[in-house]
Write a protein that holds these residues in place. Structure first.
Motif, PDB file in Angstrom:
ATOM      1  N   LEU A 147       0.806  -1.214   0.000  1.00 17.88           N
ATOM      2  CA  LEU A 147       0.000   0.000   0.000  1.00 17.88           C
ATOM      3  C   LEU A 147       0.842   1.269   0.000  1.00 17.88           C
ATOM      4  O   LEU A 147       0.390   2.315  -0.431  1.00 17.88           O
ATOM      5  N   GLY A 148       2.051   1.162   0.494  1.00 16.64           N
ATOM      6  CA  GLY A 148       2.877   2.351   0.614  1.00 16.64           C
ATOM      7  C   GLY A 148       2.383   3.218   1.750  1.00 16.64           C
ATOM      8  O   GLY A 148       1.380   2.939   2.388  1.00 16.64           O
ATOM      9  N   SER A 149       3.072   4.281   2.001  1.00 15.44           N
ATOM     10  CA  SER A 149       2.684   5.202   3.044  1.00 15.44           C
ATOM     11  C   SER A 149       2.394   6.548   2.408  1.00 15.44           C
ATOM     12  O   SER A 149       3.297   7.192   1.880  1.00 15.44           O
ATOM     13  N   VAL A 150       1.137   6.956   2.455  1.00 16.31           N
ATOM     14  CA  VAL A 150       0.753   8.253   1.915  1.00 16.31           C
ATOM     15  C   VAL A 150       1.517   9.345   2.659  1.00 16.31           C
ATOM     16  O   VAL A 150       2.039  10.280   2.042  1.00 16.31           O
ATOM     17  N   THR A 151       1.612   9.215   3.960  1.00 13.18           N
ATOM     18  CA  THR A 151       2.321  10.208   4.758  1.00 13.18           C
ATOM     19  C   THR A 151       3.782  10.307   4.318  1.00 13.18           C
ATOM     20  O   THR A 151       4.310  11.409   4.142  1.00 13.18           O
ATOM     21  N   GLN A 152       4.425   9.178   4.115  1.00 17.95           N
ATOM     22  CA  GLN A 152       5.826   9.182   3.680  1.00 17.95           C
ATOM     23  C   GLN A 152       5.964   9.829   2.311  1.00 17.95           C
ATOM     24  O   GLN A 152       6.892  10.603   2.065  1.00 17.95           O
ATOM     25  N   LYS A 153       5.027   9.556   1.419  1.00 19.14           N
ATOM     26  CA  LYS A 153       5.080  10.151   0.072  1.00 19.14           C
ATOM     27  C   LYS A 153       4.865  11.659   0.134  1.00 19.14           C
ATOM     28  O   LYS A 153       5.500  12.404  -0.614  1.00 19.14           O
ATOM     29  N   VAL A 154       3.984  12.110   1.020  1.00 21.95           N
ATOM     30  CA  VAL A 154       3.801  13.551   1.197  1.00 21.95           C
ATOM     31  C   VAL A 154       5.099  14.163   1.710  1.00 21.95           C
ATOM     32  O   VAL A 154       5.580  15.177   1.189  1.00 21.95           O
ATOM     33  N   LEU A 155       5.688  13.541   2.722  1.00 23.16           N
ATOM     34  CA  LEU A 155       6.948  14.043   3.285  1.00 23.16           C
ATOM     35  C   LEU A 155       8.048  14.131   2.225  1.00 23.16           C
ATOM     36  O   LEU A 155       8.806  15.100   2.184  1.00 23.16           O
ATOM     37  N   ASN A 156       8.114  13.135   1.361  1.00 21.95           N
ATOM     38  CA  ASN A 156       9.180  13.075   0.357  1.00 21.95           C
ATOM     39  C   ASN A 156       8.968  14.024  -0.816  1.00 21.95           C
ATOM     40  O   ASN A 156       9.906  14.284  -1.560  1.00 21.95           O
ATOM     41  N   ASN A 157       7.740  14.513  -0.991  1.00 27.99           N
ATOM     42  CA  ASN A 157       7.438  15.262  -2.202  1.00 27.99           C
ATOM     43  C   ASN A 157       6.939  16.682  -1.977  1.00 27.99           C
ATOM     44  O   ASN A 157       6.468  17.321  -2.907  1.00 27.99           O
ATOM     45  N   THR A 158       7.032  17.189  -0.765  1.00 26.45           N
ATOM     46  CA  THR A 158       6.596  18.549  -0.506  1.00 26.45           C
ATOM     47  C   THR A 158       7.736  19.389   0.048  1.00 26.45           C
ATOM     48  O   THR A 158       8.647  18.858   0.683  1.00 26.45           O
ATOM     49  N   GLY A 159       7.641  20.668  -0.177  1.00 23.45           N
ATOM     50  CA  GLY A 159       8.580  21.603   0.439  1.00 23.45           C
ATOM     51  C   GLY A 159       7.993  22.232   1.680  1.00 23.45           C
ATOM     52  O   GLY A 159       8.632  23.010   2.366  1.00 23.45           O
TER      53      GLY A 159
END
Length: 146
Positions: free
Chosen positions: A127-139
């Motif tokens: 499923l991945g981690s939506v939170t982790q993806k947000v952290l990795n892709n936002t400034g």
């Protein structure tokens, strides 16, 4: 410091806790909040000979919007009870993290407050981690609530 906080939600207990923390922070800072729910787009699956296995797209969209309303309405009450100005938004998207980032940009937010759903093992890999993806892709700064 922060003037507009985006609070993404799935409607689960962790998201409710993140909403409470985000609203309390907004109250202390004199900020406003936008609650956001990402509605998933569903790929259509054919059963053959032109038959479809799921309801028509209009019905799926209506059900997704109804669910979003059920998720977002209780959060509006939390903000109202704390005297924090709030808005609610929802959007369709195949990848929730991208919808969250787009919502933060559209609303001109300067902080994202969101839950960590604590998935591990195979569930996290699949499923991945939506939170982790947000952290990795936002400034933007992101406050993760557990």
């Amino acid at each position: 410091m922060f003037k507009h906080i985006l609070i993404p939600t799935t409607g689960d207990a962790g998201s409710k806790r993140a909403a409470e923390v985000g609203v309390e922070l907004a109250q202390h800072l004199g900020a406003r909040v936008t609650f956001f729910h990402a509605m998933m787009e569903f790929a259509r699956v054919g059963a053959g000979a032109g038959e479809l296995l799921e309801p028509p797209p209009d019905q799926l969209l209506e059900e997704a919007q109804s669910h979003a309303s059920k998720v977002l309405t209780p959060l509006q009450r939390i903000a109202r009870d704390a005297d924090v100005p709030c808005e609610v938004e929802s959007a369709l998207g195949e990848q929730p993290y991208k919808a969250i980032l787009a919502a933060a940009k559209k609303a001109d937010c300067d902080l994202i407050v969101m839950a960590s759903h604590k998935r591990s093992g195979v569930a996290r890999l699949v499923l991945g981690s939506v939170t982790q993806k947000v952290l990795n892709n936002t400034g933007l700064p992101v406050l993760v609530v557990r």
